[in-house]
Enzyme design. Structure first.
Site, PDB file in Angstrom:
ATOM      1  N   ASN A 151      33.360  42.304 -15.077  1.00 61.00           N
ATOM      2  CA  ASN A 151      34.607  42.717 -13.941  1.00 61.00           C
ATOM      3  C   ASN A 151      35.270  41.344 -14.047  1.00 61.00           C
ATOM      4  O   ASN A 151      35.133  40.315 -14.287  1.00 61.00           O
ATOM      5  CB  ASN A 151      33.726  42.568 -12.672  1.00 61.00           C
ATOM      6  CG  ASN A 151      32.723  43.927 -12.535  1.00 61.00           C
ATOM      7  OD1 ASN A 151      33.206  44.967 -12.958  1.00 61.00           O
ATOM      8  ND2 ASN A 151      31.660  43.900 -11.826  1.00 61.00           N
ATOM      9  N   CYS A 173      29.528  50.812 -15.819  1.00 62.28           N
ATOM     10  CA  CYS A 173      29.095  50.483 -14.557  1.00 62.28           C
ATOM     11  C   CYS A 173      28.204  51.514 -13.779  1.00 62.28           C
ATOM     12  O   CYS A 173      28.157  52.746 -14.033  1.00 62.28           O
ATOM     13  CB  CYS A 173      30.437  50.694 -13.730  1.00 62.28           C
ATOM     14  SG  CYS A 173      29.959  50.234 -12.084  1.00 62.28           S
ATOM     15  N   HIS A 174      27.156  50.972 -13.026  1.00 62.74           N
ATOM     16  CA  HIS A 174      26.125  51.757 -12.685  1.00 62.74           C
ATOM     17  C   HIS A 174      26.288  52.221 -11.186  1.00 62.74           C
ATOM     18  O   HIS A 174      25.298  52.594 -10.583  1.00 62.74           O
ATOM     19  CB  HIS A 174      24.869  50.888 -12.853  1.00 62.74           C
ATOM     20  CG  HIS A 174      24.833  49.277 -12.080  1.00 62.74           C
ATOM     21  ND1 HIS A 174      24.122  48.317 -12.608  1.00 62.74           N
ATOM     22  CD2 HIS A 174      25.748  48.711 -11.102  1.00 62.74           C
ATOM     23  CE1 HIS A 174      24.481  47.249 -11.826  1.00 62.74           C
ATOM     24  NE2 HIS A 174      25.109  47.553 -11.122  1.00 62.74           N
ATOM     25  N   HIS A 209      34.735  51.274  -9.645  1.00 69.66           N
ATOM     26  CA  HIS A 209      34.407  50.622  -8.223  1.00 69.66           C
ATOM     27  C   HIS A 209      35.109  51.568  -6.934  1.00 69.66           C
ATOM     28  O   HIS A 209      34.994  51.110  -6.003  1.00 69.66           O
ATOM     29  CB  HIS A 209      34.549  49.102  -8.150  1.00 69.66           C
ATOM     30  CG  HIS A 209      33.644  48.252  -8.787  1.00 69.66           C
ATOM     31  ND1 HIS A 209      33.687  47.051  -9.108  1.00 69.66           N
ATOM     32  CD2 HIS A 209      32.332  48.662  -9.268  1.00 69.66           C
ATOM     33  CE1 HIS A 209      32.635  46.672  -9.821  1.00 69.66           C
ATOM     34  NE2 HIS A 209      31.815  47.591  -9.931  1.00 69.66           N
TER      35      HIS A 209
END
Length: 453
Positions: A151, A173-174, A209
């Protein structure tokens, strides 16, 4: 690299940040469990001792993979089939400034690695590194597939493509996975439907995000109305799907997620800690008391420093055989993605890629997060449509800042990056004078990484 029936042997993976005590260990575990792939992982890290320790840990697993620590990025990259990048840009000293200096001005960040003042200054440290990575990938392994975990995700991926337009890269990304798990739990609780997140079809769109799900189905069942009932049931109390929210800085009761669903009618698909930072004007991060009311956490950098010390001790014990390395599925999809790219089965999952039309309402080349189709040597973004205008408005300052921050970092333009700083929703609560003071203090704290500005 060669194919042997339904197996691929002799794969070379270059790992930039190979001393990692998080992502690297997850990769080791997933590779050990995947019997169709074998080869060598070259571990490069500016902390060579950390990479060397990971070499020992990886080879102690006695899997079909060999691990080699190397002291030059070039050696790791030369002829690689895959490149994995997971680094900490700078040190926790700089992250201390990213996260905690703004608190002097009443700005509280729950993570500080993607957006807000912290995300911006982290990006200024990261972008020059990614220019170097892209140029070296172009020189030593231009056909490699590059998987980024660092990130700020969007700006890392943007830098790779802007520097080397023909690069084959994507960001993973999880955060969406946990939201898909939450939808599966809602389906079970409200309708008695037993399903896993992999059974649910979701349409993912947004920026990293700050992702959203506007369609979710299991077989022919629309799960959005099911999720609505779930939110109605748990909005006041929250829903602690990963245990008591007070027990971990990374747990929450999903109240931010539920509040955004009530406001906009679609599912916010990231953890509350991340979501709250994109929309500070909703008061989730007004002060530490507000954060507690919404049942999530500010993650102090002091905890990260302490946790790193514990992980260093753990790594030394595992290298000496004093502690067992637990081989278990990590829940990440990097190895599944590699399999698909090697032609061993197709895959659809969410990744970060430059917008080539897969998401409407967002400028081309903005790095967006949508579903993509993985098949042999190809990642094809899937058309995701458009967010409601009301939600797209929330994305707008962040999309613009992605462009401005990148341009400012490349040009070393302090004035331009200050304007991006002013455009951040966190900073808009400040007077111009206070914003300038905060910016200058954070800039001075990062000066070691901003030579030539």
């Amino acid at each position: 690299m060669k194919y042997n029936g339904d197996k691929v042997e002799g794969i070379k993976i270059a790992y930039i940040g190979g001393g990692s005590r998080g992502w690297a260990w997850r990769l080791m575990s997933d590779l050990a469990l995947e019997q169709s792939l074998s080869g060598t992982v070259y571990l490069y890290d500016i902390d060579y001792e950390a990479a060397k320790t990971n070499e020992i840990i990886g080879n102690n697993l006695k899997s079909q993979w060999e691990y080699k620590s190397v002291d030059s990025m070039e050696e790791a990259l030369k002829g690689a089939d895959f490149v994995i990048i997971s680094i900490l840009p700078g040190t926790f000293n700089e992250m201390m400034s990213d996260v905690h200096t703004p608190e002097k001005f009443g700005i509280y960040q729950s993570v500080g690695d993607t957006t807000g003042p912290g995300g911006l200054f982290r990006a200024l440290r990261t972008i020059p590194l990614y220019v170097e990575f892209a140029n070296k990938i172009k020189k030593y392994c231009p056909e490699a597939w590059v998987i980024n975990y660092t990130n700020p995700m969007a700006l890392c991926v943007k830098t790779l493509y802007e520097t080397f337009p023909k690069i084959k890269a994507f960001g993973c990304c999880h955060e969406v996975f946990s939201t898909q798990n939450l939808i599966a739990k809602a389906a079970k609780e409200i309708e008695g439907i037993e399903c896993s997140r992999e059974d649910i079809r979701t349409n993912v769109l947004g920026i990293n995000h700050f992702t959203w799900i506007d369609k979710a189905t299991y077989k022919n069942i629309d799960l959005i109305p099911v999720y609505k009932k779930f939110v109605e049931k748990y909005f006041e109390s929250g829903y602690e799907d990963r245990g008591d929210w007070k027990e971990s800085y990374f747990n929450s009761a999903n109240k931010v997620k539920f509040d955004l669903f009530n406001k906009y009618g679609i599912i916010a698909a990231a953890g509350d800690r991340h979501l709250a930072e994109f929309i500070p004007f909703f008061g989730y991060l007004e002060n530490p008391e507000a954060v507690a009311k919404w049942k999530f956490h500010l993650t102090p950098v002091s905890w990260r420093i302490k946790n790193r010390e514990e992980l260093i001790k753990k790594s030394k014990k595992m290298a000496k055989g004093e502690e067992k390395f637990e081989i278990e599925p990590s829940g990440e999809e990097g190895v599944k993605q590699m399999k698909a790219l090697l032609g061993l089965g197709d895959l659809i999952t969410n990744v970060n890629l430059p917008n080539r039309g897969q998401m409407e309402g967002v400028e081309f080349n903005t790095v967006v997060e949508t579903n993509a189709f993985f098949t042999k040597d190809r990642v094809q973004p899937i058309i995701s449509g458009k967010l409601p205008d009301t939600v797209n408005m929330l994305l707008s300052p962040h999309v613009l800042n992605q462009k401005m921050i990148f341009e400012a970092a490349i040009k070393k333009d302090k004035e331009l990056v200050f304007h991006a700083f002013l455009n951040d929703p966190f900073v808009r609560k400040l007077t111009y004078s206070d914003a300038k003071k905060l910016f200058n203090e954070m800039f001075d704290n990062a000066r070691e990484y901003l030579k030539g500005w």
